[in-house]
Design a protein around this motif. Structure first.
Motif, PDB file in Angstrom:
ATOM      1  N   THR A 274      37.977  39.972  33.088  1.00  0.00           N
ATOM      2  CA  THR A 274      38.327  39.751  31.690  1.00  0.00           C
ATOM      3  C   THR A 274      39.257  38.566  31.473  1.00  0.00           C
ATOM      4  N   LYS A 276      42.334  38.815  30.919  1.00  0.00           N
ATOM      5  CA  LYS A 276      43.321  39.216  29.896  1.00  0.00           C
ATOM      6  C   LYS A 276      44.119  40.410  30.403  1.00  0.00           C
ATOM      7  N   ARG A 277      45.418  40.228  30.482  1.00  0.00           N
ATOM      8  CA  ARG A 277      46.223  41.310  31.065  1.00  0.00           C
ATOM      9  C   ARG A 277      46.225  42.579  30.234  1.00  0.00           C
ATOM     10  N   LEU A 279      43.822  44.061  28.997  1.00  0.00           N
ATOM     11  CA  LEU A 279      42.629  44.882  29.234  1.00  0.00           C
ATOM     12  C   LEU A 279      42.643  45.593  30.586  1.00  0.00           C
ATOM     13  N   PRO A 282      43.077  49.756  30.160  1.00  0.00           N
ATOM     14  CA  PRO A 282      41.903  50.535  29.717  1.00  0.00           C
ATOM     15  C   PRO A 282      40.711  50.408  30.674  1.00  0.00           C
ATOM     16  N   PRO A 303      54.690  36.448  35.963  1.00  0.00           N
ATOM     17  CA  PRO A 303      53.390  35.834  35.651  1.00  0.00           C
ATOM     18  C   PRO A 303      53.522  34.426  35.070  1.00  0.00           C
ATOM     19  N   ASP A 309      46.033  31.922  37.350  1.00  0.00           N
ATOM     20  CA  ASP A 309      45.641  33.174  36.706  1.00  0.00           C
ATOM     21  C   ASP A 309      46.794  33.954  36.095  1.00  0.00           C
ATOM     22  N   GLY A 310      47.823  33.268  35.630  1.00  0.00           N
ATOM     23  CA  GLY A 310      48.951  33.974  35.044  1.00  0.00           C
ATOM     24  C   GLY A 310      48.553  34.887  33.905  1.00  0.00           C
ATOM     25  N   SER A 311      47.586  34.456  33.108  1.00  0.00           N
ATOM     26  CA  SER A 311      47.268  35.231  31.901  1.00  0.00           C
ATOM     27  C   SER A 311      46.642  36.571  32.208  1.00  0.00           C
TER      28      SER A 311
ATOM     29  N   GLU B  51      46.060  27.155  33.615  1.00  0.00           N
ATOM     30  CA  GLU B  51      46.246  28.573  33.930  1.00  0.00           C
ATOM     31  C   GLU B  51      47.717  28.962  33.988  1.00  0.00           C
ATOM     32  N   GLU B  54      48.825  29.501  30.405  1.00  0.00           N
ATOM     33  CA  GLU B  54      48.200  30.707  29.845  1.00  0.00           C
ATOM     34  C   GLU B  54      48.978  31.964  30.181  1.00  0.00           C
ATOM     35  N   GLY B  55      49.716  31.930  31.290  1.00  0.00           N
ATOM     36  CA  GLY B  55      50.460  33.114  31.701  1.00  0.00           C
ATOM     37  C   GLY B  55      51.753  33.325  30.924  1.00  0.00           C
TER      38      GLY B  55
ATOM     39  N   ALA C 290      38.607  54.515  28.169  1.00  0.00           N
ATOM     40  CA  ALA C 290      38.956  53.168  27.712  1.00  0.00           C
ATOM     41  C   ALA C 290      39.532  53.168  26.306  1.00  0.00           C
TER      42      ALA C 290
END
Lengths: 338, 338, 338, 338
Positions: A274, A276-277, A279, A282, A303, A309-311, B51, B54-55, C290
Motif C-alpha cells: 500500500t 501508506k502507514r 493501512l 487494518p 520514519p 519508504d518512510g511513508s 521517499e 514522504e515519511g 479490516a
C-alpha cells in the motif's frame, strides 16, 4: 491438456497434432464438435510443451487441464508445510510477525528497531542490506556492512533475520547472516537466483512480483523446491493496478487461494502493498482473519529519517499498538502460541 | 518537487519539512492555500530523496516536477542517438529489422533462419541461447553451445547477432558472440546486470518489462548510460492487461512518447507482445507508421518444430512477404536506406 | 491546484494561464524553479475546470491539490453517516449482512433463501429482478414479476430488500418494492440513473465499477448526495486485473481508505469480486477485521439450479456456518448488536 | 464447451453434469484423464448457460470452445460490412476521418470546426451535445440546444453528424439530428440503451469501454445486431492500465484482431485513448497502417477555450497537417477514395 483446433483446420493438421502427442508417449483423444475438433491429451503432459503445440498449423489454442506446477501443489503434498525459524513457525496454524526497517542504516537504528520488535512480540527481524532501487541515484543499501549490523541486532535480541539477496554471487555472504533468504518481487523470475538460493537449503521468503499471477508465483517456487528445498514462504505484496491511492493493490484473495492450492505458507506485506502507514493495521488484521500465516511490516524508530519508504513505515509506538490488536485476535482465532 | 501538506498539518510539521529541504542546499518556497499548504523545492532536487520526505509527519504527498531520469532524457541531449551495428543503424531516420528464432536449437535451424533474414533484407539476427523460462520443466536454452551456433550463422551471413544475457557471470562469454547484448523484460530491473552489461560498452537492447511504466524503463536505461555507455536500444514488447486475446497489450503510444522524452532509439517486438503470428504484419507496419526505429520479429524455418513460442513465430515465407510490405512503406515514409 | 508549465513555456504562455485563473476570481501564485515554472491556484478551484487549463499552450500538466469531491468527503462531514434500514444499521460501529440469491427465479427459491437469511441472522435480503447480462442470450431477470416475489419474501420474513435498478424509467416501480435501490457496477457512471435514483431519497447501494478508481466512486456518489440524499452505501466488488484465478481482484485496502476519506459506509461483495464460493468465508471475515460496515453475499437454496452465478453462491448450510463465524468475531471486535 | 471436473469429483457429480447437458438436447462426451475427467458438450451450446454449469458440485471450471457471440462474428458473416454515411463508407477498403469538437459550445465554434473538417478532407463531423462527466460540477453539455447547433453546422458543410446519446429517452431527439448514434465507453454495457438505439436502425458507433475485453465489446454489439441492425461501427479508445503517461493505453492489436474475428468496421479514437494532442498524428498513421477503417479525432478552433478535453484537441492547422499525411498514406496503401 486439450488442443482446440480452428474450425478451418484440415484433417492433415489434426493428424499431425495427434502424431506429435503420441510421439512422446501420451494418448490423444479426438472429439469432433459441431464446429470444432478438440484433441484431449491423456498421460504425462509434462512431456509436452504447451508452446510447441501452439505453433502447429490449425491449432486455435491449448487449454491446460492439469496445473503446470507440481512440487508446490497441495495435490502433490496435502499436509501444510511448517517452517521453524527461531521461536517462530511459519505455516499451519501459526501466525508470525516479521518486522524491521526497510533498509539497515546505522547500528543505533537497527538495534532500536530490533528491540522494539522483540518487545512488542514480533518473532523475526527484517532489514535490507542490499536494496534494489528503481533509480540509480537512490540509496542502494550498505551491503556487507549492513549484514554486520543485522548480526549485531540479531545477537542483542535473539531474533532471527530475514534479508534480501539480489545477486547469486552474494548468496554465500548473505546466508551467513540470514536465517531466511529473501527473494524480492523484482527477482521473482530471476531463475538462476531462485535455483542457487534454493540450493543453500535455507528457508526462502519469495515475494510475489507486482506483475505476477498466482500461477507464476507457484512456478517460481517450483524452481526452489526442485532443488530439494521445500522451506519456501510465499509473500503477497500487492499487484500493479490502475488504482492510484495505494502504491499497489493487495490481493487478499491470494491468501485463501494459495492455502487451497499449495502446501506452502503464505504471508502478506502490507507495507509495500500500500505504501501508506495508516493501512498497515487494518490490512494486518484482515490477513489474520483471512487465514494468512503472517505479516511482514516495516517499522522505523524515526520514519522521518528513514533513507527509504518512510511513508509506509510505522513507528515503534504504532508497532506496539498493532501487536496489542494482533495478539488477542490471533488468540481468538485459535492460532497456536498466542 | 512540490510537497503537499495535509490540511491537518501543524506549523511545526511545515517548519520541519522546510528545514530538511534547506539542509541539503535547496530552497523551500511556501504557498498557503485555502485548505492546504504546498512547499515548492527549488534547486537541485536530485539531492532530496522523494521517499525520505514522504515519511515526514504532516506530508500528504510529493509531486515531482522534474523528471527523475537525466542522462537518457531529451532535455539532457536533444540530438537523437544513432547506433551503428554492422550495416544497420538504430535511431534517427532509420528503420531496422531484427529477426530470427526464439531459441537457438540446431545449426541447421539457425543457419536457415539467418539466411532467410539476410535474403529478405533484415539487418540483424536474433536468437536465444540462454532462455528465462517460467517453468523449470521447459527447455532452458543451449547456453554456450547456442552461442557457437549463432557464431556460425553470423559468419555465414555477415549478420550481427543480438542475444540475451541472464546472469552477470555470463556477460563475458555472451559479449564475445553478440554485437548487441539483450536484457530481457524479466531482468529490466536487475540493476546489477544492467550496470555490468553497460560497462562492456557494447550496445544494449533493453526490453521493457510487461509490468513497467515508461518512466521505469527510462530509470533502468539510466543505470546503463551512467556507466558511460549511451548505446541503449529501448524495446516495447507489450504490457500486462486484462485483455486475454493477446498475450500482452502492445503499447504503441510508447513509441512516439519515448521519441519525445528521450534521445534513445525505440523499437517494437510484436511477437512477444501479442503471441500471435497473424498480428506480426499489421503491428510491424503500425510501428513503422508511428515512427518506431525498428522491429524485432521471431522467425523459424518450421514453427511447428520450435522448442518455444511456435505460435508467434512466422515462417520464412511470411518473413519475405512482410519485408515486401515494410520496404516500400519505409521508402514512402522517407526512411534512409530504403 | 498547481499548473506545471513546460520548460519551453514562454512568458506569454505563463501570463495567459495566470489571466485565465484570475478571470474566475482565484489567485495565481507563480513559482519559478530551476527548469520549470509552477503556478499555484489559490481560492475556489471548483470554479476552474482542470481540463480547460490542460488545453492551454505551454502547460505540461495540472496537479490537483484539493480533492474533486466535496459532499461525500470526511473533510466536509467528519461524523460517519449511519443509515437505518429495518433492524439493520449501515455505518458507524455496525456490521450488516446482506444475503440472497443472484437473481429471483421462483417464489419457492426466494422465500427459502429469505428464510435462511433471516434464520442465520442476516439483516437484509438481496435478489435481482432486473439483471444486466453481458450476453443477450443469457437470462435477463423476471422484471416486475421478480419484484412481486421479493415482496412476498420480504413480508414472510420481515427483511428489507435491496434490488438493482437498471433504467431510470423503472425507478418508481423498483422503489415501491425495495428498501434500498442498488446501482450496479456497470451503471456506476450512468449519471442520469444516479441523479434520478438519488432524488427518490431512498437509501442507495452504489457498487464500485470493476474499472473505477476510488476517486471515481466518490464522484459518482457525489451525484447522488448532490440531490440532498446522503443515504449512500458504497460497495467494493473487485477490480479488473491480470490475475485469472479470481473473476476480479477484491481491493480490501479500499475499505480502510474509504473510511478515512469519506463519511459514507463501505461494504464488500465477496461473491462478485471472486466468483468462487470457497472464498466467501475468508473474505467476509477479512472485511470485518479490516473495519468494513458489512458484506453482501449470494446464497441460493440449490446453487446447481441457479440461473446465474451458481459458482459463487453459497448454500443455506454454508451461510449458517459463515454466520456462526461472523457473529462471534463481530462481537469480539466490539461491533454493536452482536 | 468443455466441463473440467475437479480431481476430487465423484461419479455421481459427473453423472449429474452429464444429465444436465443431455436435458437441454446436447450431447455429453466424457473423457477420463490421468487426474481429471473432462466432459465435452457437443451440439447447441447456446442452450446451456456457462454460469449454470459452473455452479454444479465437482466442477472445476468451464472452457468455452465456441465463441459466445454469433451475429457479429466473421464465422457467421464472412463478407465485411460496409456502412455508407453521406460521402463516407465505413468498412471494407475505406478509411474515414471523423473529426470535431469534444463538446458543442457555440454556433461559431462548431461551424468553424465543421468547415475546417470539411476543408481538410474529413468526412464526418463529431460533437457532443450530451456529455457524461465524472464530476457533477463539470460542464454537462448543451443538450437539445447543442443538437440544433450541430444541425446548423451539418447544413453549412454537408457533413453528416455523429453524436452521443446517454439516455434511452433521448434517442428520438438525438436521432433526428444525428446520422450516426454514438454509444459512449461508459454505456457500452447499458444494455437497454444498446437495444433501443439499435432499434432505430440508424448506424451506431459503439465505443469500447476502457475496462472491456474485445469479447465483451462483441457481446455489446450483439445486442444491437440482434435488433436487426448490423450497421455497427466499433471504436477502440484505449484501455485502463497502470501506465500514467497516457490517459489510457491504445490497444492497437484490437484493430487487426477485430478485423479477423468480426465483419464489423473498427475505427480508433486516439484523442480519448491518449489525452495528448502530440500523439494524435503518429497514432492515426499507425491505425491506418494496421488496417483500421478510420479515426475519430477531436479538433477545436481554439483548444485553450475548450470547455472539455482541451489538452487532447488539435487545432485546425494541425488537422490540416494531419490530413496532408493521412491522404497520401491512404492512397499508398490502396484505400478507396484517396
Amino acid at each position: 491438456m486439450m488442443v482446440v483446433m480452428k474450425n478451418t483446420a484440415t484433417e492433415d493438421q489434426i493428424k499431425h497434432v495427434i502424431e506429435k502427442i503420441e510421439e512422446v508417449g501420451a494418448k490423444a483423444h479426438l472429439s469432433k464438435g459441431k464446429y470444432k475438433s478438440v484433441i484431449g491429451v491423456i498421460g504425462d503432459t509434462q512431456q509436452i510443451d504447451r508452446e510447441v503445440l501452439e505453433g502447429f498449423l490449425g491449432v486455435e489454442n491449448i487449454v491446460p487441464i492439469s496445473k503446470p506446477y507440481k512440487l508446490v501443489s497441495s495435490e502433490f503434498k496435502a499436509e501444510p508445510t511448517e517452517i521453524k525459524i527461531g521461536d517462530a513457525i511459519l505455516g499451519g496454524n501459526h501466525f508470525a510477525v516479521i518486522a524491521g526497517p526497510c533498509s539497515v542504516e546505522t547500528e543505533e537504528q537497527v538495534v532500536a528497531a530490533a528491540k522494539a520488535v522483540k518487545e512488542a512480540g514480533g518473532q523475526i527481524l527484517r532489514g535490507g542490506a542490499y536494496k534494489p532501487r528503481t533509480s540509480p541515484y537512490s540509496f542502494q543499501g550498505l551491503g556487507v556492512e549492513g549484514l554486520k549490523l543485522l548480526d549485531i541486532a540479531s545477537k542483542e535480541t535473539g531474533l532471527p533475520v530475514v534479508t534480501e539477496v539480489l545477486d547469486p554471487r552474494d548468496i554465500e555472504v548473505v546466508a551467513s547472516s540470514a536465517a531466511i533468504l529473501q527473494i524480492g518481487a523484482r527477482n521473482m523470475q530471476n531463475f538462476t537466483l531462485l535455483t542457487e538460493a534454493g540450493a543453500t537449503q535455507k528457508p526462502i521468503l519469495l515475494k510475489k512480483s507486482f506483475s505476477a499471477t498466482i500461477e507464476e508465483l507457484f512456478m517460481a517456487a517450483e524452481y526452489i523446491v526442485k532443488t530439494g528445498n521445500e522451506k519456501v514462504i510465499l509473500c503477497e505484496r500487492g499487484i500493479r493496478t490502475f488504482e492510484p491511492y495505494t502504491r499497489n493493490t493487495l490481493d487478499i484473495s491470494a491468501v485463501p487461494l494459495i492455502k487451497t492450492l499449495s502446501h506452502l505458507p503464505i504471508i502478506v506485506d502490507p507495507s509495500h502493498a500500500t505504501g501508506k502507514r495508516e493501512l498497515i493495521e487494518p490490512l494486518s488484521l484482515a490477513t489474520l482473519a483471512a487465514g494468512g500465516h503472517g505479516v511482514m511490516i516495516e517499522v522505523h524508530p524515526a520514519p522521518e529519517e528513514a533513507l527509504c519508504d518512510g511513508s509506509q513505515s510505522i513507528t515503534i509506538t504504532q508497532l506496539k499498538e498493532l501487536m496489542e490488536k494482533i495478539k488477542p485476535l490471533a488468540k481468538f482465532l485459535g492460532k497456536q502460541g498466542y
